[in-house]
Design an enzyme around this catalytic site. Structure first.
Site, PDB file in Angstrom:
ATOM      1  N   PRO A   2      23.169  -4.831  -2.780  1.00  0.00           N
ATOM      2  CA  PRO A   2      24.078  -3.669  -2.697  1.00  0.00           C
ATOM      3  C   PRO A   2      23.939  -2.791  -3.947  1.00  0.00           C
ATOM      4  CG  PRO A   2      25.244  -5.743  -2.286  1.00  0.00           C
ATOM      5  CD  PRO A   2      23.871  -6.093  -2.781  1.00  0.00           C
ATOM      6  N   GLU A   3      23.796  -1.485  -3.723  1.00  0.00           N
ATOM      7  CA  GLU A   3      23.673  -0.520  -4.824  1.00  0.00           C
ATOM      8  C   GLU A   3      24.913   0.384  -4.796  1.00  0.00           C
ATOM      9  OE1 GLU A   3      19.782   1.340  -4.784  1.00  0.00           O
ATOM     10  OE2 GLU A   3      18.928  -0.372  -3.745  1.00  0.00           O
TER      11      GLU A   3
END
Ligand code: ZN
Length: 263
Positions: A2-3
């Protein structure tokens, strides 16, 4: 992993579920990964913020719960086989799901990030005040390839593999170019592309890849994966010129780009 867009989407979806609620119990069996969580018990959630890829839960008692989702972590409203932490609230439960166990939780005094050095040295938020001049100076000071520089988190917080590749494509810049080789005009293109890509991805709820590890807390997928121009598209036609997308390793990470459109 996840960014920024996935973590921001998680933040927005969790906030209405948690604001004002008391964390009655934080249940898990892994005090090395999930540290000092007893310190959060009995405290109320005042707000939920984000820095880079970290979620910051502001709690009563001047405390803060910091969560990093790691490679595969996420919050779920339903219990899953890989639920590692159970948060017991007054009106239900919330689960931290993390098949590969790279996620981390810390409960600290508000803003005391001494044991979280990655958080303490993050660069500016690309979707907030994101001044161009220090960004350009940061590029000019480094011989490292653009892809590696973007992953470092100091030029802009929260950019990871997907959004670095997509922003470099949009800016028309080869990921192997050394930072210091950029002209001011090229740096400006990259600065704009980062903001544009991240804004669009947040608006669409992030990217859910074919492994489906990232989901929103209610189980819904993100929508930005259908807009990927290069990421995960090795051998497929470039949306701009039709030539094949290449994949190389840069800074140890798979890096996708179009050799014709990215100079
Ligand atoms: Zn192309």
């Amino acid at each position: 992993m996840p960014e920024l867009p996935e973590v921001e989407t998680t933040r927005k979806k969790l906030l209405p579920l948690l604001r004002g609620k008391t964390l009655l119990k934080v249940l898990h069996q892994d005090p090395l990964r999930y540290r000092n969580t007893e310190g959060a018990e009995g405290e109320r959630v005042l707000d939920l913020g984000r820095r880079g890829k970290f979620l910051l839960f502001a709690l009563t008692g001047e405390k803060e719960m910091v969560v990093h989702l790691g490679m595969t972590g996420g919050f779920r409203r339903e219990k899953t086989p890989h639920a590692r932490v159970e948060f017991v609230l007054e009106d239900g439960c919330l689960f931290f799901h993390d098949p590969r166990r790279f996620g981390r939780i810390w409960v600290v005094e508000r803003g005391a990030y001494g044991e979280i050095p990655l958080l303490a040295r993050l660069g500016p938020e690309p979707l907030e005040a994101f001044p161009f001049s220090p960004f350009y100076q940061g590029l000019r000071r480094s011989q490292r390839p653009l892809k590696a520089l973007l992953l470092e988190q100091r030029l802009a917080a929260g950019v990871g593999n997907i959004y670095a590749d997509e922003a470099l494509f949009r800016a028309g810049l080869n990921p192997l170019r050394p930072g210091r080789s950029l002209s001011e005009e090229e740096a400006l293109r990259l600065h704009r592309a980062l903001r544009a890509v991240l804004e669009e991805a947040v608006a669409l709820g992030g990217s859910t890849l074919s492994d489906r590890t990232y989901q929103q807390p209610d189980g819904a997928p993100g929508g930005f994966q259908t807009r990927h121009a290069v990421y995960g598209r090795r051998g497929l036609p470039c949306p701009r010129c039709g030539g094949p997308i290449l994949r190389l390793k840069v800074a140890g990470r798979g890096t996708h780009f179009c050799p014709r459109c990215q100079a």
